[in-house]
Write a protein that holds these residues in place. Structure first.
Motif, PDB file in Angstrom:
ATOM      1  N   GLY A 203       0.807  -1.218   0.000  1.00  0.00           N
ATOM      2  CA  GLY A 203       0.000   0.000   0.000  1.00  0.00           C
ATOM      3  C   GLY A 203       0.836   1.262   0.000  1.00  0.00           C
ATOM      4  N   SER A 204       0.197   2.351  -0.367  1.00  0.00           N
ATOM      5  CA  SER A 204       0.859   3.658  -0.327  1.00  0.00           C
ATOM      6  C   SER A 204       1.171   4.056   1.108  1.00  0.00           C
ATOM      7  CB  SER A 204      -0.050   4.722  -0.952  1.00  0.00           C
ATOM      8  OG  SER A 204      -0.330   4.404  -2.293  1.00  0.00           O
ATOM      9  N   TYR A 205       0.303   3.609   2.039  1.00  0.00           N
ATOM     10  CA  TYR A 205       0.488   3.875   3.460  1.00  0.00           C
ATOM     11  C   TYR A 205       0.434   2.545   4.203  1.00  0.00           C
ATOM     12  CZ  TYR A 205      -0.851   8.534   1.923  1.00  0.00           C
ATOM     13  OH  TYR A 205      -0.925   9.730   1.262  1.00  0.00           O
ATOM     14  N   VAL A 206       1.160   2.458   5.324  1.00  0.00           N
ATOM     15  CA  VAL A 206       1.194   1.241   6.141  1.00  0.00           C
ATOM     16  C   VAL A 206       0.762   1.601   7.556  1.00  0.00           C
ATOM     17  CG1 VAL A 206       2.661  -0.589   7.081  1.00  0.00           C
ATOM     18  CG2 VAL A 206       3.079   0.269   4.771  1.00  0.00           C
ATOM     19  N   TRP A 207      -0.083   0.754   8.120  1.00  0.00           N
ATOM     20  CA  TRP A 207      -0.536   0.944   9.492  1.00  0.00           C
ATOM     21  C   TRP A 207      -0.411  -0.381  10.223  1.00  0.00           C
ATOM     22  CZ3 TRP A 207      -6.029   0.609  11.537  1.00  0.00           C
ATOM     23  CH2 TRP A 207      -6.085   1.071  12.857  1.00  0.00           C
ATOM     24  N   LEU A 208       0.159  -0.372  11.422  1.00  0.00           N
ATOM     25  CA  LEU A 208       0.326  -1.563  12.245  1.00  0.00           C
ATOM     26  C   LEU A 208      -0.812  -1.630  13.257  1.00  0.00           C
ATOM     27  CD1 LEU A 208       4.132  -1.095  12.827  1.00  0.00           C
ATOM     28  CD2 LEU A 208       3.078  -2.709  11.257  1.00  0.00           C
ATOM     29  N   LEU A 209      -1.616  -2.685  13.162  1.00  0.00           N
ATOM     30  CA  LEU A 209      -2.733  -2.917  14.080  1.00  0.00           C
ATOM     31  C   LEU A 209      -2.675  -4.389  14.463  1.00  0.00           C
ATOM     32  CD1 LEU A 209      -5.308  -1.587  15.355  1.00  0.00           C
ATOM     33  CD2 LEU A 209      -6.580  -2.642  13.475  1.00  0.00           C
ATOM     34  N   ASN A 210      -2.082  -4.671  15.597  1.00  0.00           N
ATOM     35  CA  ASN A 210      -1.812  -6.054  15.984  1.00  0.00           C
ATOM     36  C   ASN A 210      -3.048  -6.782  16.487  1.00  0.00           C
ATOM     37  OD1 ASN A 210       0.902  -5.974  15.263  1.00  0.00           O
ATOM     38  ND2 ASN A 210       1.452  -5.027  17.193  1.00  0.00           N
ATOM     39  N   SER A 211      -2.913  -8.083  16.564  1.00  0.00           N
ATOM     40  CA  SER A 211      -3.991  -8.940  17.032  1.00  0.00           C
ATOM     41  C   SER A 211      -4.504  -8.457  18.382  1.00  0.00           C
ATOM     42  CB  SER A 211      -3.467 -10.377  17.159  1.00  0.00           C
ATOM     43  OG  SER A 211      -4.485 -11.252  17.540  1.00  0.00           O
ATOM     44  N   ARG A 212      -5.809  -8.403  18.495  1.00  0.00           N
ATOM     45  CA  ARG A 212      -6.561  -7.967  19.659  1.00  0.00           C
ATOM     46  C   ARG A 212      -6.753  -6.447  19.697  1.00  0.00           C
ATOM     47  NH1 ARG A 212      -8.800 -10.953  23.677  1.00  0.00           N
ATOM     48  NH2 ARG A 212      -7.665 -12.740  22.930  1.00  0.00           N
ATOM     49  N   ASP A 213      -5.959  -5.681  18.937  1.00  0.00           N
ATOM     50  CA  ASP A 213      -6.196  -4.242  18.811  1.00  0.00           C
ATOM     51  C   ASP A 213      -7.367  -4.056  17.854  1.00  0.00           C
ATOM     52  OD1 ASP A 213      -4.039  -3.827  20.448  1.00  0.00           O
ATOM     53  OD2 ASP A 213      -2.681  -3.248  18.846  1.00  0.00           O
ATOM     54  N   ARG A 214      -8.131  -2.986  18.068  1.00  0.00           N
ATOM     55  CA  ARG A 214      -9.334  -2.792  17.260  1.00  0.00           C
ATOM     56  C   ARG A 214      -9.519  -1.329  16.904  1.00  0.00           C
ATOM     57  NH1 ARG A 214     -11.458  -6.181  21.624  1.00  0.00           N
ATOM     58  NH2 ARG A 214     -12.027  -4.247  22.626  1.00  0.00           N
ATOM     59  N   MET A 215     -10.204  -1.129  15.786  1.00  0.00           N
ATOM     60  CA  MET A 215     -10.663   0.198  15.389  1.00  0.00           C
ATOM     61  C   MET A 215     -11.994   0.454  16.071  1.00  0.00           C
ATOM     62  SD  MET A 215      -8.810   1.905  13.259  1.00  0.00           S
ATOM     63  CE  MET A 215     -10.052   3.098  12.825  1.00  0.00           C
TER      64      MET A 215
END
Length: 144
Positions: free
Chosen positions: A83-95
């Protein structure tokens, strides 16, 4: 045949022995568009069922890695991201609201000199809010 369009966003999720947490993270990302989900999985035998439940339209890139620690797994996810942008959202983390991602991407597109973005994080335990971490006014203060 034209090459597939590059996704706007790559969400990297690192998971190890936490299928319930992976399922929670996946559920919170529903509604995202023009993205890919890079799952760096160090326990594929435990996560097989969770990933099998995803419909074919889920933009999954499943990367299996032997357990080497969270930072090597995060680095591998960034390498695999397209992707043009990268975001780290690990297991168990939520939006809390996946629509906020669209707002952040629009901001980044309109601000090409921005190199990194930080956002507020709500810390919860057992489903109850503990506190809200709000980023500082500059990167250095946000990391303290």
């Amino acid at each position: 045949m034209p090459a597939p369009a590059r996704p706007r966003l790559s969400v990297v999720t690192v998971t190890y022995k936490d299928p319930e947490g992976l399922a929670q993270t996946i559920e919170s990302l529903r509604g995202c568009t023009n993205w890919e989900h890079v799952v760096v999985d160090s326990s594929p035998e435990l996560n097989r069922e969770v990933l099998a439940r995803l419909d074919r339209s889920w933009p999954l890139k499943h990367v299996v890695q032997q357990p080497k620690g969270i930072y090597p797994a995060m680095n591998l996810g960034v390498v695999e991201a397209t992707g043009s942008y990268v975001w780290l959202l690990n297991s168990r983390d939520r939006m809390k609201d996946a629509g906020v991602l669209q707002e952040m991407l629009d901001f980044l597109d309109a601000s090409p000199r921005t190199g990194i973005a930080c956002a507020a994080v709500e810390r919860t335990r057992d489903g109850k809010s503990e506190y809200l971490w709000d980023p500082g006014t500059n990167f250095f203060r946000s990391t303290l």
